[in-house]
Write a protein that holds these residues in place. Structure first.
Motif, PDB file in Angstrom:
ATOM      1  N   THR A  50       0.827  -1.207   0.000  1.00 33.33           N
ATOM      2  CA  THR A  50       0.000   0.000   0.000  1.00 33.33           C
ATOM      3  C   THR A  50       0.861   1.257   0.000  1.00 33.33           C
ATOM      4  N   ALA A  51       1.933   1.265   0.786  1.00 34.11           N
ATOM      5  CA  ALA A  51       2.832   2.430   0.821  1.00 34.11           C
ATOM      6  C   ALA A  51       3.485   2.654  -0.540  1.00 34.11           C
ATOM      7  N   ALA A  52       3.877   1.574  -1.211  1.00 36.69           N
ATOM      8  CA  ALA A  52       4.490   1.712  -2.540  1.00 36.69           C
ATOM      9  C   ALA A  52       3.487   2.293  -3.533  1.00 36.69           C
ATOM     10  N   VAL A  53       2.240   1.824  -3.467  1.00 34.36           N
ATOM     11  CA  VAL A  53       1.197   2.344  -4.362  1.00 34.36           C
ATOM     12  C   VAL A  53       0.958   3.825  -4.065  1.00 34.36           C
ATOM     13  N   ARG A  54       0.870   4.174  -2.799  1.00 33.42           N
ATOM     14  CA  ARG A  54       0.643   5.576  -2.432  1.00 33.42           C
ATOM     15  C   ARG A  54       1.775   6.466  -2.930  1.00 33.42           C
ATOM     16  N   SER A  55       3.003   5.941  -2.967  1.00 26.85           N
ATOM     17  CA  SER A  55       4.130   6.751  -3.445  1.00 26.85           C
ATOM     18  C   SER A  55       3.998   7.085  -4.925  1.00 26.85           C
ATOM     19  N   LEU A  56       3.219   6.311  -5.650  1.00 27.61           N
ATOM     20  CA  LEU A  56       3.012   6.517  -7.089  1.00 27.61           C
ATOM     21  C   LEU A  56       1.655   7.127  -7.416  1.00 27.61           C
ATOM     22  N   LYS A  57       0.889   7.490  -6.399  1.00 33.23           N
ATOM     23  CA  LYS A  57      -0.513   7.867  -6.617  1.00 33.23           C
ATOM     24  C   LYS A  57      -0.705   8.968  -7.656  1.00 33.23           C
ATOM     25  N   SER A  58       0.231   9.911  -7.747  1.00 32.36           N
ATOM     26  CA  SER A  58       0.062  10.991  -8.720  1.00 32.36           C
ATOM     27  C   SER A  58       0.226  10.498 -10.159  1.00 32.36           C
ATOM     28  N   ARG A  59       0.815   9.323 -10.335  1.00 37.01           N
ATOM     29  CA  ARG A  59       1.039   8.789 -11.674  1.00 37.01           C
ATOM     30  C   ARG A  59       0.015   7.742 -12.088  1.00 37.01           C
TER      31      ARG A  59
ATOM     32  N   ALA B 186     -13.968 -13.109   4.301  1.00 33.21           N
ATOM     33  CA  ALA B 186     -13.254 -12.167   5.175  1.00 33.21           C
ATOM     34  C   ALA B 186     -12.121 -11.485   4.409  1.00 33.21           C
ATOM     35  N   TYR B 187     -11.394 -12.247   3.594  1.00 33.63           N
ATOM     36  CA  TYR B 187     -10.304 -11.649   2.825  1.00 33.63           C
ATOM     37  C   TYR B 187     -10.856 -10.647   1.819  1.00 33.63           C
ATOM     38  N   LEU B 188     -11.939 -10.992   1.142  1.00 31.88           N
ATOM     39  CA  LEU B 188     -12.513 -10.072   0.157  1.00 31.88           C
ATOM     40  C   LEU B 188     -12.992  -8.781   0.826  1.00 31.88           C
ATOM     41  N   ALA B 189     -13.543  -8.893   2.029  1.00 34.15           N
ATOM     42  CA  ALA B 189     -13.945  -7.694   2.769  1.00 34.15           C
ATOM     43  C   ALA B 189     -12.726  -6.854   3.117  1.00 34.15           C
ATOM     44  N   SER B 190     -11.641  -7.513   3.510  1.00 36.40           N
ATOM     45  CA  SER B 190     -10.396  -6.815   3.817  1.00 36.40           C
ATOM     46  C   SER B 190      -9.833  -6.139   2.562  1.00 36.40           C
ATOM     47  N   LEU B 191      -9.932  -6.809   1.435  1.00 34.22           N
ATOM     48  CA  LEU B 191      -9.468  -6.248   0.168  1.00 34.22           C
ATOM     49  C   LEU B 191     -10.286  -5.008  -0.198  1.00 34.22           C
ATOM     50  N   GLN B 192     -11.583  -5.082   0.007  1.00 37.89           N
ATOM     51  CA  GLN B 192     -12.441  -3.921  -0.261  1.00 37.89           C
ATOM     52  C   GLN B 192     -12.048  -2.742   0.627  1.00 37.89           C
ATOM     53  N   ALA B 193     -11.702  -3.030   1.894  1.00 37.05           N
ATOM     54  CA  ALA B 193     -11.274  -1.968   2.807  1.00 37.05           C
ATOM     55  C   ALA B 193      -9.978  -1.323   2.317  1.00 37.05           C
ATOM     56  N   SER B 194      -9.049  -2.141   1.823  1.00 39.17           N
ATOM     57  CA  SER B 194      -7.798  -1.598   1.289  1.00 39.17           C
ATOM     58  C   SER B 194      -8.045  -0.736   0.062  1.00 39.17           C
ATOM     59  N   ILE B 195      -8.951  -1.185  -0.796  1.00 41.99           N
ATOM     60  CA  ILE B 195      -9.293  -0.412  -1.989  1.00 41.99           C
ATOM     61  C   ILE B 195      -9.912   0.924  -1.586  1.00 41.99           C
ATOM     62  N   SER B 196     -10.777   0.895  -0.600  1.00 43.88           N
ATOM     63  CA  SER B 196     -11.383   2.139  -0.123  1.00 43.88           C
ATOM     64  C   SER B 196     -10.323   3.102   0.385  1.00 43.88           C
ATOM     65  N   LEU B 197      -9.343   2.582   1.107  1.00 42.19           N
ATOM     66  CA  LEU B 197      -8.258   3.419   1.616  1.00 42.19           C
ATOM     67  C   LEU B 197      -7.446   4.016   0.466  1.00 42.19           C
TER      68      LEU B 197
ATOM     69  N   VAL C 122      -9.274   6.832  -1.093  1.00 41.31           N
ATOM     70  CA  VAL C 122      -9.174   8.044  -0.268  1.00 41.31           C
ATOM     71  C   VAL C 122      -7.882   8.796  -0.594  1.00 41.31           C
ATOM     72  N   PHE C 123      -6.820   8.048  -0.886  1.00 35.25           N
ATOM     73  CA  PHE C 123      -5.539   8.666  -1.236  1.00 35.25           C
ATOM     74  C   PHE C 123      -5.468   9.066  -2.703  1.00 35.25           C
ATOM     75  N   GLY C 124      -6.572   8.915  -3.431  1.00 37.42           N
ATOM     76  CA  GLY C 124      -6.623   9.377  -4.810  1.00 37.42           C
ATOM     77  C   GLY C 124      -6.212   8.366  -5.855  1.00 37.42           C
ATOM     78  N   VAL C 125      -6.131   7.089  -5.495  1.00 34.16           N
ATOM     79  CA  VAL C 125      -5.737   6.056  -6.454  1.00 34.16           C
ATOM     80  C   VAL C 125      -6.997   5.430  -7.043  1.00 34.16           C
ATOM     81  N   PRO C 126      -7.203   5.555  -8.372  1.00 33.68           N
ATOM     82  CA  PRO C 126      -8.370   4.938  -9.006  1.00 33.68           C
ATOM     83  C   PRO C 126      -8.157   3.424  -9.142  1.00 33.68           C
ATOM     84  N   VAL C 127      -8.811   2.659  -8.311  1.00 31.28           N
ATOM     85  CA  VAL C 127      -8.582   1.213  -8.269  1.00 31.28           C
ATOM     86  C   VAL C 127      -9.910   0.475  -8.312  1.00 31.28           C
TER      87      VAL C 127
END
Length: 151
Positions: free
Chosen positions: A92-101, A116-127, A130-135
């Motif tokens: 997630t940190a690596a993706v956030r470092s590239l968010k502007s690109r 449970a994993y899919l719910a966790s994955l959805q939570a990560s996508i939501s996060l 929020v940081f501006g990554v279209p996923v």
């Protein structure tokens, strides 16, 4: 091709541009600029794989696509079996470092993902959103078709 044969899931017929030392993950650089990152065999999402992706693999990607231009990522976790909880924040940190690109990011969930994993994955996508990554979450064929359409 047989069901369960990891080679039958390969994103492309050509060899990958990059593989991690264990050959668990394969990376193809794409046109439009970006990458398809795919578990090449059944393996856990380990801290070592996450660190390789956020370190040496990211460095090679940035060498291949320098500058500030937009990029597209497809992360195919289809053959991932389990993961170390510490691995996700590294990725997630690596993706956030590239968010502007990042023009677009697609996640292909593990074939054996629990609810449970899919719910966790959805939570990560939501996060990430929020940081501006279209996923989005898609199947591998859908993700590859959209790459072809953007080329």
């Amino acid at each position: 091709m047989t069901e369960g044969d990891p080679s039958s899931r390969a994103a492309f017929a050509k060899p990958p541009h990059l593989s991690d030392p264990s050959r668990s993950v394969a990376v193809w650089f794409t046109d439009p600029p970006g990458a398809v990152i795919q578990f090449a065999r059944r393996a856990p999402g380990s801290v070592a794989l996450a660190e390789w992706g956020a370190g040496p693999a990211l460095e090679r990607f940035l060498e291949r696509f320098p500058g500030e231009g937009p990029v597209v990522f497809v992360l195919d976790l289809g053959l991932m079996v389990g993961r170390d909880p510490v691995a996700r924040p590294i990725v997630t940190a690596a993706v956030r470092s590239l968010k502007s690109r990042i023009a677009r990011a697609v996640l292909v969930p593990p074939e054996e993902a629990s609810a449970a994993y899919l719910a966790s994955l959805q939570a990560s996508i939501s996060l990430l959103r929020v940081f501006g990554v279209p996923v989005s979450i898609e199947t591998l064929p859908e993700a590859l078709r959209s790459l072809e359409a953007a080329a």
